[in-house]
Design an enzyme around this catalytic site. Sequence first.
Site, PDB file in Angstrom:
ATOM      1  CB  ALA A 249      26.145  14.923 -17.856  1.00  0.00           C
TER       2      ALA A 249
ATOM      3  CG  HIS B 294      18.726   9.847 -13.909  1.00  0.00           C
ATOM      4  ND1 HIS B 294      20.088  10.065 -13.982  1.00  0.00           N
ATOM      5  CD2 HIS B 294      18.591   8.686 -13.218  1.00  0.00           C
ATOM      6  CE1 HIS B 294      20.740   9.090 -13.362  1.00  0.00           C
ATOM      7  NE2 HIS B 294      19.848   8.235 -12.896  1.00  0.00           N
TER       8      HIS B 294
ATOM      9  CB  CYS C  62       0.579  16.132 -10.579  1.00  0.00           C
ATOM     10  SG  CYS C  62      -0.107  15.748  -8.955  1.00  0.00           S
TER      11      CYS C  62
ATOM     12  CB  SER D  59      28.030   7.668 -17.937  1.00  0.00           C
ATOM     13  OG  SER D  59      27.639   7.340 -16.616  1.00  0.00           O
TER      14      SER D  59
ATOM     15  CB  ILE E 289      31.764  12.610 -26.390  1.00  0.00           C
ATOM     16  CG1 ILE E 289      32.131  11.883 -25.087  1.00  0.00           C
ATOM     17  CG2 ILE E 289      30.550  11.955 -27.037  1.00  0.00           C
ATOM     18  CD1 ILE E 289      31.149  12.087 -23.968  1.00  0.00           C
TER      19      ILE E 289
ATOM     20  CB  CYS F 227      -3.080  12.574 -10.125  1.00  0.00           C
ATOM     21  SG  CYS F 227      -2.961  14.213 -10.890  1.00  0.00           S
TER      22      CYS F 227
ATOM     23  CB  THR G  39      29.651  18.954 -22.043  1.00  0.00           C
ATOM     24  OG1 THR G  39      30.440  18.004 -22.774  1.00  0.00           O
ATOM     25  CG2 THR G  39      29.299  18.374 -20.681  1.00  0.00           C
TER      26      THR G  39
ATOM     27  CB  ILE H 131      16.897  15.384 -17.528  1.00  0.00           C
ATOM     28  CG1 ILE H 131      17.887  16.520 -17.248  1.00  0.00           C
ATOM     29  CG2 ILE H 131      17.041  14.283 -16.474  1.00  0.00           C
ATOM     30  CD1 ILE H 131      17.700  17.222 -15.904  1.00  0.00           C
TER      31      ILE H 131
END
Length: 253
Positions: free
Chosen positions: A29, A126, A134, A200, A243, A137, A33, A108
């Site tokens: 993450a 993740h 769904c 991380s 970073i 399915c 940021t 994500i």
Amino acid sequence: MIATDLRTGVDRLGEMIAEARTIVPFTGAGISTETGIPDFRSPAGLWTRNQPIPFDEFVASQDARDEAWRRRFAMEETFAAAKPGRGHRALASLYKAGKIPAVITQNIDNLHQASGFKADAVIELHGNTTYARCIGCARRYELDWVKSRFDSERQAPDCTVCGAPVKAATISFGQAMPEDEMRRAAELSQHCDLFIAIGSSLVVWPAAGFPMMAKHAGARLVIINNEATEQDDHADLVIRHDIGETLGPFVGN
């Protein structure tokens, strides 16, 4: 080695990148940021404000599903406005130069794809929050469809094909990790000569095992994170600085 200052760290990282044949980045993450997307564990993080909803609770409870989607739509403006930061762009430059075959990410937010990585070169451990699936399915749904149904029916929608709940295409606590992505991440970790963990905390397992997997296979290990991690003692280089500032010099290289 813990870099004594940013310049020293950047210079040594540059040397290691130049010497490496195959680099595998592993991002958390912290790389996002600076784009406005909050992390999870910091005092201002998402989990400080809301405890995560476990997968079994999501499956069992309509109220939990409604709350999960309410939270997701509350974040839509933030995710939609986010553009790749300096860290994303630096990794994309190395990818385009042929140094990086793929990126392993815990994120994500789809920002690696937006920075220039092909979709199949982003290994999302993740999942991805920019669309839904769904849970029965695996049919894909776009967020606009989910939002329309959520607003009109005042509850989280179910799949139009099989009737199972529709969930953001992310991996929740208690949900099985994606097998293909975990396998590909392990293969990359074992066949690189430089592994760079970026942003991380390295506390979420099994994903946190990949840096040490790479190290044990003979790769050099670099950790770039504002805070110390439990794996710092095993790294060849640790850079505890911003970073974007650390990777910024590599944008366009």
